[in-house]
Design a protein around this motif. Sequence first.
Motif, PDB file in Angstrom:
ATOM      1  N   ARG A 428     -65.654  13.032  16.325  1.00  0.00           N
ATOM      2  CA  ARG A 428     -65.742  12.854  14.878  1.00  0.00           C
ATOM      3  C   ARG A 428     -66.484  14.016  14.234  1.00  0.00           C
ATOM      4  O   ARG A 428     -66.083  14.512  13.174  1.00  0.00           O
ATOM      5  CB  ARG A 428     -66.441  11.530  14.550  1.00  0.00           C
ATOM      6  CG  ARG A 428     -65.698  10.303  15.031  1.00  0.00           C
ATOM      7  CD  ARG A 428     -66.348   9.028  14.555  1.00  0.00           C
ATOM      8  NE  ARG A 428     -66.375   8.955  13.088  1.00  0.00           N
ATOM      9  CZ  ARG A 428     -66.784   7.884  12.412  1.00  0.00           C
ATOM     10  NH1 ARG A 428     -67.201   6.804  13.067  1.00  0.00           N
ATOM     11  NH2 ARG A 428     -66.773   7.881  11.103  1.00  0.00           N
ATOM     12  N   ALA A 431     -64.225  16.954  14.296  1.00  0.00           N
ATOM     13  CA  ALA A 431     -63.172  16.812  13.286  1.00  0.00           C
ATOM     14  C   ALA A 431     -63.690  17.184  11.902  1.00  0.00           C
ATOM     15  O   ALA A 431     -63.013  17.890  11.139  1.00  0.00           O
ATOM     16  CB  ALA A 431     -62.643  15.383  13.290  1.00  0.00           C
ATOM     17  N   ALA A 435     -62.266  20.369   9.802  1.00  0.00           N
ATOM     18  CA  ALA A 435     -61.648  20.098   8.502  1.00  0.00           C
ATOM     19  C   ALA A 435     -62.402  20.801   7.383  1.00  0.00           C
ATOM     20  O   ALA A 435     -61.791  21.303   6.429  1.00  0.00           O
ATOM     21  CB  ALA A 435     -61.606  18.590   8.253  1.00  0.00           C
ATOM     22  N   THR A 552     -63.193  10.135   9.495  1.00  0.00           N
ATOM     23  CA  THR A 552     -63.061  10.654  10.857  1.00  0.00           C
ATOM     24  C   THR A 552     -63.038   9.526  11.886  1.00  0.00           C
ATOM     25  O   THR A 552     -63.027   9.797  13.092  1.00  0.00           O
ATOM     26  CB  THR A 552     -64.230  11.596  11.188  1.00  0.00           C
ATOM     27  OG1 THR A 552     -65.459  10.861  11.107  1.00  0.00           O
ATOM     28  CG2 THR A 552     -64.261  12.763  10.226  1.00  0.00           C
ATOM     29  N   ARG A 555     -61.115   9.299  15.521  1.00  0.00           N
ATOM     30  CA  ARG A 555     -60.533  10.593  15.904  1.00  0.00           C
ATOM     31  C   ARG A 555     -60.867  10.899  17.362  1.00  0.00           C
ATOM     32  O   ARG A 555     -61.962  10.634  17.832  1.00  0.00           O
ATOM     33  CB  ARG A 555     -61.085  11.728  15.033  1.00  0.00           C
ATOM     34  CG  ARG A 555     -60.784  11.639  13.552  1.00  0.00           C
ATOM     35  CD  ARG A 555     -59.304  11.624  13.254  1.00  0.00           C
ATOM     36  NE  ARG A 555     -58.797  10.245  13.246  1.00  0.00           N
ATOM     37  CZ  ARG A 555     -57.525   9.919  13.266  1.00  0.00           C
ATOM     38  NH1 ARG A 555     -56.613  10.862  13.340  1.00  0.00           N
ATOM     39  NH2 ARG A 555     -57.158   8.662  13.237  1.00  0.00           N
ATOM     40  N   TYR A 557     -59.911  14.044  20.573  1.00  0.00           N
ATOM     41  CA  TYR A 557     -59.621  15.475  20.668  1.00  0.00           C
ATOM     42  C   TYR A 557     -58.134  15.775  20.490  1.00  0.00           C
ATOM     43  O   TYR A 557     -57.760  16.814  19.927  1.00  0.00           O
ATOM     44  CB  TYR A 557     -60.110  16.022  22.007  1.00  0.00           C
ATOM     45  CG  TYR A 557     -61.616  16.001  22.155  1.00  0.00           C
ATOM     46  CD1 TYR A 557     -62.419  16.764  21.311  1.00  0.00           C
ATOM     47  CD2 TYR A 557     -62.227  15.210  23.112  1.00  0.00           C
ATOM     48  CE1 TYR A 557     -63.799  16.743  21.434  1.00  0.00           C
ATOM     49  CE2 TYR A 557     -63.609  15.184  23.252  1.00  0.00           C
ATOM     50  CZ  TYR A 557     -64.393  15.950  22.398  1.00  0.00           C
ATOM     51  OH  TYR A 557     -65.758  15.916  22.515  1.00  0.00           O
ATOM     52  N   HIS A 559     -56.111  14.412  18.518  1.00  0.00           N
ATOM     53  CA  HIS A 559     -55.789  14.421  17.098  1.00  0.00           C
ATOM     54  C   HIS A 559     -56.154  15.743  16.430  1.00  0.00           C
ATOM     55  O   HIS A 559     -55.662  16.042  15.340  1.00  0.00           O
ATOM     56  CB  HIS A 559     -56.525  13.284  16.384  1.00  0.00           C
ATOM     57  CG  HIS A 559     -56.122  11.929  16.847  1.00  0.00           C
ATOM     58  ND1 HIS A 559     -57.019  10.877  16.948  1.00  0.00           N
ATOM     59  CD2 HIS A 559     -54.932  11.438  17.257  1.00  0.00           C
ATOM     60  CE1 HIS A 559     -56.396   9.805  17.390  1.00  0.00           C
ATOM     61  NE2 HIS A 559     -55.127  10.124  17.577  1.00  0.00           N
ATOM     62  N   LEU A 560     -57.023  16.493  17.051  1.00  0.00           N
ATOM     63  CA  LEU A 560     -57.538  17.717  16.435  1.00  0.00           C
ATOM     64  C   LEU A 560     -56.782  18.965  16.871  1.00  0.00           C
ATOM     65  O   LEU A 560     -57.030  20.045  16.320  1.00  0.00           O
ATOM     66  CB  LEU A 560     -59.025  17.877  16.786  1.00  0.00           C
ATOM     67  CG  LEU A 560     -59.922  16.675  16.494  1.00  0.00           C
ATOM     68  CD1 LEU A 560     -61.364  16.996  16.859  1.00  0.00           C
ATOM     69  CD2 LEU A 560     -59.823  16.256  15.040  1.00  0.00           C
ATOM     70  N   ALA A 619     -55.458  15.334  10.012  1.00  0.00           N
ATOM     71  CA  ALA A 619     -56.509  15.013  10.974  1.00  0.00           C
ATOM     72  C   ALA A 619     -57.483  13.963  10.460  1.00  0.00           C
ATOM     73  O   ALA A 619     -57.815  13.015  11.171  1.00  0.00           O
ATOM     74  CB  ALA A 619     -57.267  16.278  11.363  1.00  0.00           C
ATOM     75  N   ILE A 620     -57.959  14.110   9.227  1.00  0.00           N
ATOM     76  CA  ILE A 620     -59.007  13.183   8.756  1.00  0.00           C
ATOM     77  C   ILE A 620     -58.689  12.551   7.412  1.00  0.00           C
ATOM     78  O   ILE A 620     -59.444  11.679   6.954  1.00  0.00           O
ATOM     79  CB  ILE A 620     -60.376  13.887   8.649  1.00  0.00           C
ATOM     80  CG1 ILE A 620     -60.389  14.900   7.502  1.00  0.00           C
ATOM     81  CG2 ILE A 620     -60.754  14.527   9.956  1.00  0.00           C
ATOM     82  CD1 ILE A 620     -61.779  15.374   7.165  1.00  0.00           C
TER      83      ILE A 620
END
Length: 700
Positions: A428, A431, A435, A552, A555, A557, A559-560, A619-620
């Motif tokens: 998180r 992320a 972002a 976040t 979330r 890894y 997803h990132l 992502a977020i």
Amino acid sequence: MTLTAEPAVTGSEPPQLDEPRKSPWTLALTVVLLLGLVVVLAAIDVVQGTAAVGVSDLWRWVTGSADAQASAVIVDSRLPRVAAAVVVGMALGAAGCVLQSISRNMLASPDTLAVNAGAYLALTVGATVGLPGLILGDLVLAFVGGLAAAALVFVLAGTEYGTVRLVLAGTVVAMVLMSIATTLIILNPMESRGIQAWESGVLSQNAFDSVRLMTPVVVACLAVLVVYAHRLDVLVLGDDAARSLGIPVRQTQLVVLVVAIALSAAAVTLTGPIGFVGLAAPALVRLAAPVVPGLHRHRALIFVAGLAGIAIILGADVLIRAVLGSQSAVEVPTGVVTSLLGALVLVWFAYRLRASRLDDASNALDVRGVGSKHPWLIVTVLAVLLFVLCVVAVLVGDRMFLLGDLINWATGNSGPIVTNVMGARVPRVVAALLAGVALAVAGTAIQAVTRNPLADPTIIGVAGGASVGAVIVVTLVPLASFWALAGASGIGALVAAAIVFGLAARGGFATDRLVLIGVGVSFAAKAIVSLLIVTTDPWNASKALTWLGGSTYGRSYEHLVPMMLAIVVLVPAVVIGYRYLDLLSIDEDTPRVLGVRPGRARFVLLTCAVLLTATAVAAIGLVAFVGLVAPHAARSLVGRRHLRVIPVAALLGAILLVLADMLGRTVAAPTQLPAGLLAALVGAPYFFYLLHRSRRTTVG
């Protein structure tokens, strides 16, 4: 500098008070046609619904021969809904009409001046803290909230009511107030269950009780406006002309503003904030003023704008049920469709406006910077601060840890509790960091390329387009991979950017037009997302809402990965193009003199910014103001050279979003607030500062 509309489009030329009435029947015919449309739409609305009540049942009820079951459905359910639409449509149409008149601004309305948002926040506060729930008490709360919000907007706008500044201030104030209301709802889910359904505006009524209480308020306000109609006719000529004719300008504006707020408060109290009726209805009626003699007179204009408001609300309600079916349409707020219509009207008017810049953009972007002599020292300090903040963010939350726990986890020697918590918390923080970098760099590029000091990926609609693409995948294909989500988000962002930048290119990316078109696209995107959410499975809706709040939560890894790749490829590309950013931020001619093709450079840099925004949203979720605050703060630290601005803005964006995410996880633990809400609360005051700083002292 004033913002004016082309007369051929808006019919906003000052009327001549001694103009002879060419044909009184034209106005009468217009009113009759509108009334007929309202009656037809009301009849259709009555026979639509989950219960089987048809046209024949309605006719039998009118003639007094209907059976008891059909009569009960019509009287207890359908007619109260239609009556609410009539009261609210008349209130919002009239309120928007007079707000446009006193500000001489075609884009003024209860929505764009934050009146509806202020009223909604006040009702949310009342519900969550346990204030009396009587509807007259709610009306007082809504009135106070709307009045306070409008006062803040007018203070921020200064004396330039006719400019886009008024709409900008109102839009951002509304965003902040709705963020606060959403935060209160998250913190008090049980107390706010009733108010939450009102967020987009719903017509459903259990009986006539609420309508009976609000109708006298609306009628009394309309009576006051009729009394002031002649003064409003004269005010259209300008303050000086009105004073020379003996009109007390400020007193008239204040009384009419208070009455308009009371009308808006009554509407919000009855159905919630039904969006943009107060903008679309009077704006469309004013378009007909040049061909309908006498319609420019406020005694007719107010009433006809109210009828148009009724027709818009009833039409939206009928359209929802016709398209989605009666059963599915139960969950769809009427305000979603009216907001979409109003957003389209806003974009169309913004495209046709003779726009100008709020300030000389190159001067607004050309700042010396307190640390311009030692820029890399600033970078080093910010990098250390970001590292320390990330460590703190990993350690704090609903469960606190020590630095030794983090070291043990990093070396693989931690226990199961620390391992599990760190395994969820570290991604998180990463992320939020990534972002923040992506949004800040995107905002830096957009501000430089458009020479627009108020540009932000969220404000100008790019992030809204990305959210539409992401939510389409989340709601319709819930098992789709995250790569599909990122791809859809990118397509949505590119479509929104093509619309905004394509329309704004007319006139050379004038600040007024670019921001207004972007705001309109943002509202349209929000309406589309709301429609997607309420018409799909509630489990998917909950998943989609995590993107809308900018969270976040959950979330990992994997997803990132798209955002990491975008940053690795696109941020260096923007850095390599720093010389183009420097030249494009000056004016349109300097790059050409030096052999740079502005169109190609602008396209490449904007594409990088759009894709960075899209991957961040995927992502977020939707996070506002990071792309606005970070570039401005960076220029104030290191000057306007983008080789220095980009790394500083990236670090500041990461710091802001990591801080917002950490506060969201800790201030109300175990309840978690979306980082996007807290980022908006931090970024909006800075936006207001920029808006205040860019005031012009001349009116042209």
